[in-house]
Write a protein that holds these residues in place. Structure first.
Motif: not given
Length: 224
Positions: A174-180, A152-161, A182-191
């Motif tokens: 990417f964090m705002e659009k895909i994780w939202g 899911n998130k791989e698809f959304q990231m590549l779709e945006l790119l 309120d997400s507690e994920a760290e920004i390095n998840v994008v990498w």
């Protein structure tokens, strides 16, 4: 596809978020009407599942407010009320559909697909750049050398790119659009996900690549 779920029953909300994410939706959850309005003001969604009975601002008022502002996002009203008058009130306020609790999750998913179908039909089901094709309907990434079904998130990231070729997209976007928000994920998840996509593009002998502009963001460009 990104949805906003506005439901004040937290246990139900959590369960619905899990179901929707398992069906390849990205979901932001709001727990009262004012929070739903704030989300809708701050970002664009492909659809909204909106409970009528909520604290602070009720769902009908939320719906009337966004329609008055010209926001035509598809809205499915979700409520415990089953009287005809309540259904008519919601539909007259601008709802696209109406589902009464308790409901079957398969019906919920079917109604979400139905209300967003017109919107998604207006967008090509396939994105192509270089020798790479991304199928929005099946989440399939392919080149003449083969294919992968993306998570899911791989698809959304590549779709945006792929929707913004050569544009540099910040990690925060990417964090705002895909994780939202309120997400507690760290920004390095994008990498981490960028790394996954790079490996898959390389394995498919893609003639495009994800480039990083230090301290700025990521872009999808043809190989030199």
């Amino acid at each position: 596809m990104r949805l906003l779920l506005a439901e004040d029953e937290r246990a139900l909300s959590k369960a619905l978020v899990t179901i929707l994410e398992r069906n390849n939706y990205s979901v932001d959850a709001a727990y009262d009407g004012q929070e739903a309005l704030d989300y809708l003001e701050a970002d664009n969604y492909d659809g909204v599942v909106l409970d009528i009975m909520m604290p602070k601002v009720d769902g009908i008022t939320v719906l009337k407010t966004i329609r008055k502002k010209g926001n035509r996002v598809p809205v499915l009203m979700l409520t415990a009320k089953s009287e005809i008058d309540d259904k008519v009130l919601g539909l007259d306020a601008g709802a696209n559909d109406y589902l009464t609790k308790p409901f079957n999750t398969r019906e919920l998913l079917a109604r979400i697909r139905a209300m967003t179908r017109t919107q998604t039909a207006q967008v090509s089901s396939r994105l192509t750049l270089g020798n790479v094709t991304l199928d929005r309907a099946t989440f399939e990434l392919s080149t003449p050398a083969g294919s992968f079904c993306l998570a899911n998130k791989e698809f959304q990231m590549l779709e945006l790119l792929m929707s913004n070729p050569r544009a540099v997209i910040p990690a925060e976007r990417f964090m705002e659009k895909i994780w939202g928000y309120d997400s507690e994920a760290e920004i390095n998840v994008v990498w981490v996900y960028i790394s996954y996509l790079r490996k898959k593009l390389a394995a498919l002998h893609a003639d495009i690549e994800i480039r990083v502009t230090r301290n700025v963001g990521y872009s999808l460009e043809e190989k030199a």
